[in-house]
Write a protein that holds these residues in place. Structure first.
Motif, PDB file in Angstrom:
ATOM      1  N   VAL A   1     -21.828 -23.425 -15.603  1.00 37.83           N
ATOM      2  CA  VAL A   1     -21.313 -22.091 -15.968  1.00 37.83           C
ATOM      3  C   VAL A   1     -22.377 -21.291 -16.711  1.00 37.83           C
ATOM      4  O   VAL A   1     -22.491 -20.071 -16.537  1.00 37.83           O
ATOM      5  N   TYR A   2     -23.176 -21.982 -17.528  1.00 44.08           N
ATOM      6  CA  TYR A   2     -24.128 -21.275 -18.371  1.00 44.08           C
ATOM      7  C   TYR A   2     -25.493 -21.094 -17.697  1.00 44.08           C
ATOM      8  O   TYR A   2     -26.348 -20.405 -18.241  1.00 44.08           O
ATOM      9  N   VAL A   3     -25.690 -21.712 -16.536  1.00 46.79           N
ATOM     10  CA  VAL A   3     -26.959 -21.522 -15.826  1.00 46.79           C
ATOM     11  C   VAL A   3     -27.096 -20.078 -15.360  1.00 46.79           C
ATOM     12  O   VAL A   3     -28.141 -19.438 -15.537  1.00 46.79           O
ATOM     13  N   GLU A   4     -26.020 -19.533 -14.767  1.00 45.50           N
ATOM     14  CA  GLU A   4     -26.061 -18.148 -14.310  1.00 45.50           C
ATOM     15  C   GLU A   4     -26.211 -17.186 -15.486  1.00 45.50           C
ATOM     16  O   GLU A   4     -26.943 -16.190 -15.400  1.00 45.50           O
ATOM     17  N   LYS A   5     -25.509 -17.475 -16.581  1.00 49.93           N
ATOM     18  CA  LYS A   5     -25.600 -16.591 -17.743  1.00 49.93           C
ATOM     19  C   LYS A   5     -27.012 -16.604 -18.322  1.00 49.93           C
ATOM     20  O   LYS A   5     -27.556 -15.554 -18.701  1.00 49.93           O
TER      21      LYS A   5
ATOM     22  N   LEU B   1     -20.574 -17.062 -28.049  1.00 48.98           N
ATOM     23  CA  LEU B   1     -20.455 -15.935 -28.976  1.00 48.98           C
ATOM     24  C   LEU B   1     -20.947 -14.647 -28.330  1.00 48.98           C
ATOM     25  O   LEU B   1     -20.451 -13.552 -28.631  1.00 48.98           O
ATOM     26  N   ASN B   2     -21.965 -14.765 -27.458  1.00 51.15           N
ATOM     27  CA  ASN B   2     -22.452 -13.666 -26.623  1.00 51.15           C
ATOM     28  C   ASN B   2     -22.972 -12.488 -27.443  1.00 51.15           C
ATOM     29  O   ASN B   2     -22.595 -11.341 -27.219  1.00 51.15           O
ATOM     30  N   GLU B   3     -23.842 -12.773 -28.388  1.00 50.32           N
ATOM     31  CA  GLU B   3     -24.579 -11.729 -29.097  1.00 50.32           C
ATOM     32  C   GLU B   3     -26.041 -11.822 -28.659  1.00 50.32           C
ATOM     33  O   GLU B   3     -26.665 -12.880 -28.793  1.00 50.32           O
ATOM     34  N   THR B   4     -26.572 -10.713 -28.175  1.00 49.10           N
ATOM     35  CA  THR B   4     -27.900 -10.728 -27.567  1.00 49.10           C
ATOM     36  C   THR B   4     -28.969 -11.201 -28.544  1.00 49.10           C
ATOM     37  O   THR B   4     -29.834 -12.013 -28.191  1.00 49.10           O
TER      38      THR B   4
ATOM     39  N   LEU C   1     -29.790 -17.398 -16.708  1.00 48.26           N
ATOM     40  CA  LEU C   1     -30.699 -16.765 -15.755  1.00 48.26           C
ATOM     41  C   LEU C   1     -30.597 -15.240 -15.836  1.00 48.26           C
ATOM     42  O   LEU C   1     -31.612 -14.532 -15.774  1.00 48.26           O
ATOM     43  N   ASP C   2     -29.385 -14.721 -16.013  1.00 51.54           N
ATOM     44  CA  ASP C   2     -29.200 -13.278 -16.157  1.00 51.54           C
ATOM     45  C   ASP C   2     -29.854 -12.773 -17.439  1.00 51.54           C
ATOM     46  O   ASP C   2     -30.475 -11.708 -17.458  1.00 51.54           O
ATOM     47  N   PHE C   3     -29.728 -13.549 -18.517  1.00 50.00           N
ATOM     48  CA  PHE C   3     -30.353 -13.147 -19.780  1.00 50.00           C
ATOM     49  C   PHE C   3     -31.875 -13.180 -19.679  1.00 50.00           C
ATOM     50  O   PHE C   3     -32.569 -12.281 -20.186  1.00 50.00           O
ATOM     51  N   VAL C   4     -32.422 -14.191 -19.019  1.00 50.80           N
ATOM     52  CA  VAL C   4     -33.874 -14.288 -18.844  1.00 50.80           C
ATOM     53  C   VAL C   4     -34.381 -13.112 -18.014  1.00 50.80           C
ATOM     54  O   VAL C   4     -35.428 -12.515 -18.309  1.00 50.80           O
ATOM     55  N   ALA C   5     -33.640 -12.745 -16.971  1.00 52.44           N
ATOM     56  CA  ALA C   5     -34.057 -11.623 -16.117  1.00 52.44           C
ATOM     57  C   ALA C   5     -34.077 -10.311 -16.883  1.00 52.44           C
ATOM     58  O   ALA C   5     -34.993  -9.494 -16.719  1.00 52.44           O
TER      59      ALA C   5
END
Length: 908
Positions: free
Chosen positions: A785-789, A757-760, A791-795
């Protein structure tokens, strides 16, 4: 979404022109910077530039008493109503003439604007939506010259207006029958006292013989037939509103009502030694009765009124003080110096600086990001190197060792050393731990360095010469000159080291690009031939491609290994050069001789930033070789080369007004032209600065990029808060289904649905609902696929979140469990890793300082407790001894009493 960069902040300039204002709580100061305003939070030590701009430089700012609204007026009189809560423009208005000052009434219901010789009172914008937000109430006439300053009484019944004709007029917000008075100088009203300060350094104290409640309402405007006819005649010329005309004659007293009279109580003079008599700025605090005066010599005085007792005097700079402001409590004084671009906040009671910032008062020539993206280094034509904190937007160190313009700055790979090259013939290295110049590198013969580069290891430093066409190579460890590279036949315009190999690339005006091998006796490895003079060169982050900007407006791409050209972009027309006031050719013809002067690859290497002598910065897609987006870095018409077409209103029968010489040839004027009066001559004392972009740099995190321009250091960052970008969406992916998975404690499924859904906000809710002890298990079960996403959100979340340990645990588990898979895609996640490193380093710096401070506090507390414990032990011993003595005395008294009782009984 990839190119959704928006203006984030303005660095490198803290004050330009106009008046300063403090916020309602007194913790922030609002400063006009060109055609924008910056808000400096003095408590949290942060700065913010509003994404609001006017057409020209801001001349004055009016702040509402509640601190929610601000009116910005530019040099031409165009006003913008801005909400300081939402940071949005609410209304546009034009006063058609330059405005001297603007001031809200203390109750916030009215505001007064002075222009020419008239004062206009408007109804202040309220909560009710109106078609015309600025509704004119009254126009006040009386002064014969330009009005300059305003001040209100505390009850908002009256206000005073100062004029250049050396008079001050006191008007009523309503029509009062017994109030029409005039005086002279700067004005400050405080109940029954009125203070006027003139530019020659004279202070007059006036005292009223009537209290504020002694004002009597006069006849209404509608009852005056004569004035009604005049208003009808002027209705077509001026905005509708009541007209009040003051008179310098003594007004006739209405029967039974005594006129308000002011008499001069005292007169004082400031110190007239040197330039102190040239008074430039004044501010007065009504509660504390403190008067602050600033002078052209940079000195300021604090006096207590009405006795005129000197409290404090200090010189803060050698430039004139342009404006002064006091915060609501009267503790802090803000000073603005337009000559140096300096902003100071002084606490006069403790005699210490609360805030002290100064930008580059000349053009900014170069910039560089630190490897972790936390800091920005800038070099200017004023010979200063400044280092800025990207998160706070403030400069924390300035190096002044150079004696001429800076041409290049660079960070070493460790981020602890800043290097700078200058036209004074030196390359200097500065330590960011001790804040000192620990290495100075020079050439055997005096030369001017025009470019700078440092290799990946930080051991080799090279600089290109502007006059001898040579490249000088030094060792950072010893500071010794290792080699002088010769071969170019023109000035070396740019240098760049390969990010993966020990190879130096140089581009010159001789139409060549040379690759130098640093491992093989510094010999020329390859020579690339260009079609025109080379201006800039940049390596792709992976080192597999080279971009070169040439004088013919092209960007060519080369393969460093094969020494072949792989593509080119013709960007001459994308620059969209503006026409200068003094140019006799059109902007289209002028653009044929313009080119890109600075290049920069994006962090992923797929895009290219390019800028030059234009107000636009272009982003190109390298693979497709097309223009993706153009950013307009400024809309300030106070700068030159902003208009694409010539303004016909400035055309006369003799040509453009900018090209017409003044004061010569008419017989009545001055026949001999004085120095500096000719327009269009670069030796003139006053000319418009030209808009240009001198340097571009992408942040290592890829989340932002910076441009050094005439306006200052502009930072653009990604704004993903309002971007809806779903991934693999279908009918079953809804917020309800995500929360249903949370209730079932299906953590992995809930995270996957949230990312689809990609809502922050929803992702943060799901992630923070996962139990702390389940993070490792959930991380191991996530699809690749969701590991990179994740990790980007955590950063990105780690930068602002308070849950440091929680997000650090997530990052550690993701990198530990999926390290090998992420390593194979190192180029794709490089920006994420750098952003994560930046956040961790910033939190480490903040927490380390806090922990050190706490350690010292705990040690002091322990020592103090120990000292008190020793004293208490000694006191207890003394008390015990006194108790023992008291008990002995009490027992002796009891025995004596018993013996007396026995004697008495025996006697009976």
């Amino acid at each position: 979404m990839k190119f959704a960069y928006k203006f984030s902040n303005l660095l490198g300039a803290v004050y330009r022109h106009g008046n300063l204002s403090f916020s309602k709580d007194g913790n922030s100061v609002i400063s006009p910077v060109g055609n924008r305003i910056s808000i400096f939070d003095l408590k949290n030590n942060k700065s913010e530039t509003l994404p609001v701009s006017t057409n020209k430089n801001i001349a004055c700012v009016g702040l509402s008493p509640d601190g929610n609204l601000a009116i910005l007026v530019d040099e031409d009189g165009a006003a913008v109503l801005v909400s300081l809560i939402t940071r949005a423009v609410l209304y546009h208005h034009h006063f058609h003439k330059p405005v001297g000052s603007i001031r809200f009434s203390p109750d916030g219901r009215k505001f007064v604007v002075t222009k020419e010789n008239v004062a206009l009172m408007y109804h202040a914008p309220g909560k009710i939506r109106e078609f015309n937000t600025f509704a004119l109430d009254k126009s006040y006439f009386g002064p014969y010259d330009e009005t300059t300053c305003i001040d209100w009484t505390d009850d908002s019944k009256c206000f005073a207006v100062g004029s250049k004709d050396m008079t001050t007029w006191v008007f009523g917000a309503e029509r009062w029958a017994n109030l029409i008075i005039y005086f002279s100088g700067f004005i400050f009203m405080n109940y029954c006292f009125l203070y006027t300060v003139s530019r020659d350094g004279t202070l007059c104290v006036w005292e009223s013989d009537t209290e504020l409640d002694g004002l009597r309402k006069g006849p209404k405007y509608s009852e005056r037939k004569k004035m009604a006819e005049e208003r009808k005649r002027r209705a077509e010329e001026e905005p509708r509103g009541e007209v009040v005309r003051g008179s310098a004659d003594t007004p006739k007293e209405v029967e039974g009502i005594r006129n308000v009279r002011y008499k001069q109580k005292s007169k004082h003079f400031f110190n007239k030694e040197g330039d102190f008599n040239n008074l430039t700025a004044v501010a007065f605090h009504k509660r504390t009765h403190i008067l602050v005066t600033g002078f052209a010599s940079g000195a300021f005085y604090l006096h207590e009124l009405p006795e005129f007792d000197l409290v404090h005097s200090l010189s803060i700079s050698d430039q004139r003080i342009s404006t002064i402001a006091l915060n609501p409590t009267g503790d802090w004084i803000g000073f603005g110096c337009s000559g140096l671009g300096q902003l100071l906040v002084w606490e006069w009671q403790s005699e210490s600086y609360v805030f002290k910032q100064q930008g580059h008062f000349n053009n900014m020539a170069s910039l560089a990001y630190s490897p972790d993206g936390q800091y920005l280094a800038t070099g200017g034509d004023d010979g200063k190197v400044k280092v800025w904190n990207c998160s706070s937007g403030l400069c924390f160190v300035t190096f002044k060792e150079h004696t001429s313009s800076i041409t290049g700055v660079a960070f070493t790979s460790s981020g602890l050393v800043v290097l700078s090259a200058s036209l004074d013939g030196t390359v200097r290295a500065f330590d960011l731990h001790r804040y000192r110049n620990f290495r100075t590198m020079t050439s055997p013969q005096p030369t001017q360095f025009s470019s700078l580069a440092v290799d990946l290891s930080g051991d080799l430093v090279c600089a290109g010469a502007q006059d001898s066409f040579e490249i000088f190579l030094w060792s950072m460890q010893t500071g010794r000159l290792l080699e002088v590279l010769s071969g170019h036949e023109g000035p070396v315009s740019c240098l760049c080291f390969s990010p993966v190999q020990s190879v130096l690339v140089s581009v010159s005006w001789d139409k060549t690009v040379r690759l130098w091998d640093m491992l093989d006796s510094w010999q020329t490895k390859e020579v690339l031939r260009l079609n025109s003079d080379g201006l800039a060169v940049a390596y792709r982050p992976d080192g597999q491609e080279l971009a070169v900007a040439t004088l013919d407006g092209e960007i060519t791409f080369w393969s460093p290994q094969a020494a072949t050209q792989t593509g080119s972009i013709v960007g001459r027309h994308d620059l969209q050069i503006g026409r200068k006031e003094t140019e006799k050719i059109t902007a289209k013809q002028s653009a044929k001789g313009k080119a890109f002067t600075c290049l920069c690859y994006s962090a992923d290497g797929e895009s290219m930033l390019a800028g030059g002598h234009s107000k636009f910065v272009c982003i190109y897609n390298i693979k497709e070789q097309i223009l993706m987006k153009k950013f307009e870095i400024s809309c300030n018409m106070s700068l030159d080369a902003m208009e694409e077409f010539l303004d016909r209103r400035k055309m006369t029968e003799f040509g453009s007004l900018a090209l017409v010489d003044e004061g010569a040839g008419d017989g009545d004027g001055v026949e001999l032209r004085l120095p500096g009066v000719r327009r269009g001559d670069m030796s003139s004392r006053h000319f418009k600065p030209e808009i240009r972009v001198t340097s571009l740099h992408f942040s290592p995190t890829g989340r932002s990029w910076a441009a050094a321009s005439t306006e200052g250091l502009l930072v653009y960052s990604l704004d993903t808060s309002l971007v809806f970008d779903p991934y693999d969406l279908d009918m079953d992916v809804t917020p309800v289904s995500v929360r249903h998975q949370l209730k079932k404690k299906e953590w992995t499924s809930a995270i996957v649905l949230a990312f689809r859904l990609n809502e922050t906000s929803l992702i943060r809710e799901v992630l923070e609902s996962v139990p702390y002890n389940q993070t490792e298990l959930v991380s191991s079960s996530l699809p690749d696929v969701y590991v990179e996403k994740l990790l980007d959100f955590v950063a990105s979340s780690l930068e602002k979140s308070r849950h440091l340990q929680f997000y650090l645990t997530w990052a550690q588990n993701l990198l530990t469990l999926h390290g090998q898979k992420l390593k194979s895609r190192s180029s794709a996640i490089l920006t994420t890793i750098q952003q994560l490193l930046k956040s961790i380093q910033r939190h480490h710096d903040d927490l380390s300082k806090l922990c050190d401070w706490n350690i010292y506090t705990i040690r002091y507390t322990a020592a103090l407790a120990k000292q008190r414990g020793m004293k208490r032990t000694a006191t207890d011993c003394l008390v015990d001894e006194e108790v023992d003595e008291a008990e002995v005395m009490d027992s002796e008294d009891e025995e004596e009493d018993m013996s007396l009782m026995n004697i008495h009984l025996h006697a009976k």
